[in-house]
Design a protein around this motif. Structure first.
Motif, PDB file in Angstrom:
ATOM      1  N   GLY A 261      24.253  47.093  47.522  1.00  0.00           N
ATOM      2  CA  GLY A 261      23.532  46.443  48.613  1.00  0.00           C
ATOM      3  C   GLY A 261      22.050  46.697  48.508  1.00  0.00           C
ATOM      4  N   PHE A 262      21.318  46.197  49.495  1.00  0.00           N
ATOM      5  CA  PHE A 262      19.858  46.270  49.384  1.00  0.00           C
ATOM      6  C   PHE A 262      19.210  46.500  50.741  1.00  0.00           C
ATOM      7  CE2 PHE A 262      21.322  41.878  49.612  1.00  0.00           C
ATOM      8  CZ  PHE A 262      20.500  41.302  50.561  1.00  0.00           C
ATOM      9  N   LEU A 263      17.934  46.857  50.669  1.00  0.00           N
ATOM     10  CA  LEU A 263      17.145  47.106  51.872  1.00  0.00           C
ATOM     11  C   LEU A 263      16.397  45.828  52.247  1.00  0.00           C
ATOM     12  CD1 LEU A 263      15.731  50.642  51.099  1.00  0.00           C
ATOM     13  CD2 LEU A 263      16.946  49.996  53.189  1.00  0.00           C
ATOM     14  N   ILE A 264      16.339  45.568  53.543  1.00  0.00           N
ATOM     15  CA  ILE A 264      15.671  44.363  54.015  1.00  0.00           C
ATOM     16  C   ILE A 264      14.318  44.730  54.614  1.00  0.00           C
ATOM     17  CG2 ILE A 264      15.826  42.533  55.768  1.00  0.00           C
ATOM     18  CD1 ILE A 264      18.991  43.007  55.068  1.00  0.00           C
ATOM     19  N   GLY A 265      13.271  44.046  54.148  1.00  0.00           N
ATOM     20  CA  GLY A 265      11.940  44.277  54.711  1.00  0.00           C
ATOM     21  C   GLY A 265      11.108  45.296  53.951  1.00  0.00           C
ATOM     22  N   LEU A 266      11.475  45.584  52.718  1.00  0.00           N
ATOM     23  CA  LEU A 266      10.620  46.458  51.914  1.00  0.00           C
ATOM     24  C   LEU A 266       9.257  45.762  51.751  1.00  0.00           C
ATOM     25  CD1 LEU A 266      13.063  47.782  49.150  1.00  0.00           C
ATOM     26  CD2 LEU A 266      12.022  49.106  51.016  1.00  0.00           C
ATOM     27  N   PRO A 267       8.174  46.546  51.682  1.00  0.00           N
ATOM     28  CA  PRO A 267       6.829  45.964  51.653  1.00  0.00           C
ATOM     29  C   PRO A 267       6.679  44.870  50.604  1.00  0.00           C
ATOM     30  CG  PRO A 267       6.705  48.359  51.712  1.00  0.00           C
ATOM     31  CD  PRO A 267       8.150  48.007  51.618  1.00  0.00           C
ATOM     32  N   GLY A 268       6.159  43.752  51.051  1.00  0.00           N
ATOM     33  CA  GLY A 268       5.848  42.656  50.122  1.00  0.00           C
ATOM     34  C   GLY A 268       6.973  41.655  49.928  1.00  0.00           C
ATOM     35  N   LEU A 269       8.181  41.966  50.396  1.00  0.00           N
ATOM     36  CA  LEU A 269       9.290  41.034  50.161  1.00  0.00           C
ATOM     37  C   LEU A 269       9.356  39.969  51.252  1.00  0.00           C
ATOM     38  CD1 LEU A 269      12.266  43.249  48.900  1.00  0.00           C
ATOM     39  CD2 LEU A 269      10.645  41.899  47.561  1.00  0.00           C
ATOM     40  N   LYS A 270       9.641  38.727  50.819  1.00  0.00           N
ATOM     41  CA  LYS A 270       9.873  37.639  51.772  1.00  0.00           C
ATOM     42  C   LYS A 270      11.373  37.349  51.813  1.00  0.00           C
ATOM     43  CE  LYS A 270       7.465  34.536  49.499  1.00  0.00           C
ATOM     44  NZ  LYS A 270       7.294  35.289  48.250  1.00  0.00           N
ATOM     45  N   LEU A 271      11.786  36.651  52.841  1.00  0.00           N
ATOM     46  CA  LEU A 271      13.214  36.355  52.998  1.00  0.00           C
ATOM     47  C   LEU A 271      13.796  35.697  51.735  1.00  0.00           C
ATOM     48  CD1 LEU A 271      15.491  36.637  55.070  1.00  0.00           C
ATOM     49  CD2 LEU A 271      14.868  34.399  55.972  1.00  0.00           C
ATOM     50  N   THR A 272      13.016  34.799  51.130  1.00  0.00           N
ATOM     51  CA  THR A 272      13.518  34.094  49.935  1.00  0.00           C
ATOM     52  C   THR A 272      13.752  35.037  48.748  1.00  0.00           C
ATOM     53  OG1 THR A 272      11.234  33.554  49.460  1.00  0.00           O
ATOM     54  CG2 THR A 272      12.567  31.802  50.393  1.00  0.00           C
ATOM     55  N   ASP A 273      13.036  36.160  48.722  1.00  0.00           N
ATOM     56  CA  ASP A 273      13.222  37.101  47.607  1.00  0.00           C
ATOM     57  C   ASP A 273      14.662  37.619  47.533  1.00  0.00           C
ATOM     58  OD1 ASP A 273      10.570  37.099  46.614  1.00  0.00           O
ATOM     59  OD2 ASP A 273       9.950  38.391  48.259  1.00  0.00           O
ATOM     60  N   TYR A 274      15.352  37.619  48.662  1.00  0.00           N
ATOM     61  CA  TYR A 274      16.717  38.167  48.655  1.00  0.00           C
ATOM     62  C   TYR A 274      17.709  37.252  47.948  1.00  0.00           C
ATOM     63  CZ  TYR A 274      14.276  41.066  51.912  1.00  0.00           C
ATOM     64  OH  TYR A 274      13.332  41.877  52.460  1.00  0.00           O
TER      65      TYR A 274
END
Ligand code: SAH
Length: 348
Positions: A198-211
């Motif tokens: 799984g992954f972390l949501i909202g790490l610095p610099g990430l946008k929703l589309t990056d997921y």
């Protein structure tokens, strides 16, 4: 966007490009539709059940230095502890008498927990109880170590990949590599564990589309469990002034994961419950079906602070369990304390 949501629910698959389009264009109404679809699939596979896992935070001593994490090695302010074998067994005995049949040992990468010590804890528990599952969440270890622990009786292993963004992974995890993390996940699968990533949501610099890339990674890995949660800044880490992830995005991604991997075991995490008091109930309505109440000794819970503001319900485990059960029942779901294995899994 409905055609993409329909396609996702029918085929349980979308390409990375399609996921990006979906994430970029999701209106409020589309998102409601997505959540309804995820809820249908969850009902189809798991009904209204929510599986309970007893979490035991066995050590906050860690050699890693992950930038987001409150128990990182460089945090000199963290007050360190580790539980002894006897203390861990005591937590499990108490948990068993409360009805728990899954115990999750989570901790920092603490070399005190050698293969021998973990084997002896696992064997003691498995010798005493035939109806329990043991989950480990102790970071990266070698293939041999994973093998020994599986043979000793460990059933599941949780190891989030955190982010598939290679550059960000490097920046946030000194002296670690995404490649090794992925290798560990492959070993775990190969050995026969039920594997969670799984992954972390909202790490610095990430946008929703990056997921979209994280979702494709998970779709390929086909884990039995997926843990996602919002990043929440911790005051004694380099990311203390960053914004955290939102409950809104977390819930959207829970729903997409339920549709991509329909039979996956998907926790509504403590981090989600921390940033939104109704976050976990919203998570269950969007497809989540697992909760991990805390069985750690009371005096350790504050010290196992990965992020600020971790929620504590109740004064002790029994009270906490009752409160969580009631809130689950109130939200229209059914608490279940059996092992709750993934239907795809059988011990090799
Ligand atoms: N050492 C183990 C367990 C880590 S703690 C391992 O490496 O897997 C479990 C999870 O907590 C991590 O995988 C990470 O995704 C999450 N976590 C750590 N710091 C966090 C923070 N500040 N906010 C939200 N989640 C965090």
């Amino acid at each position: 966007m409905r055609y993409l949501i329909d396609k996702l629910s029918i085929k349980n698959d979308l390409s990375q490009e399609e996921l990006e389009v979906l994430l970029t264009n999701l209106t409020e109404e589309d998102r409601d539709y997505l959540i309804d679809k995820a809820y249908e699939v969850r009902k189809q596979y798991y009904g209204n059940t929510v599986f309970f896992r007893g979490l035991i935070e066995i050590s906050n001593i860690c050699k890693c230095d992950c930038f987001y994490c409150g128990i990182r090695a460089s945090n000199k302010k963290a007050s360190r502890y580790r539980l002894s074998k006897e203390e861990i067994l005591e937590c499990c005995y108490r948990g068993y008498s409360l009805g728990y049949r899954t115990f999750v040992f989570q901790g920092g990468e603490d070399s005190y927990f050698s293969d021998e010590l973990l084997e002896s804890i696992i064997k003691t528990l498995k010798g005493k109880y035939s109806d329990i599952a043991i989950t480990l969440s102790l970071g990266e270890r070698g293939e041999e170590s994973f093998k020994r622990l599986y043979e000793a009786g460990a059933d599941r292993y949780l190891l989030r990949h955190e982010t598939v963004n290679e550059k960000l992974y490097k920046e946030l995890h000194p002296n670690m590599s995404l490649d090794n993390r992925k290798k560990c996940l492959e070993y775990l699968k190969e050995i026969g564990y039920q594997v969670g990533s799984g992954f972390l949501i909202g790490l610095p610099g990430l946008k929703l589309t990056d997921y979209a890339k994280d979702l494709i990674f998970l779709k390929k890995l086909k884990p039995h469990m997926v843990g996602i949660g919002p990043f929440i800044p911790h005051e004694d880490t380099p990311l203390k002034n960053e914004n955290g992830g939102t409950a809104y995005d977390t819930i959207t991604l829970l729903a997409i994961i339920r549709l991509l991997l329909p039979d996956v075991l998907l926790p509504a995490t403590t981090a989600l419950g921390t940033i939104d008091p109704k976050g976990r109930e919203k998570g269950f309505k969007a497809g989540a079906n697992v909760i991990m109440p805390n069985l750690s000794p009371m005096e350790c819970r504050k010290k196992y602070a990965l992020y600020n503001g971790k929620v504590f319900l109740g004064k002790e485990s029994a009270e906490e369990k009752l409160k969580i059960e009631n809130s689950i029942l109130e939200a229209g779901f059914q608490p279940v304390l059996t092992r709750g294995d993934n239907v795809r899994w059988k011990r090799k």
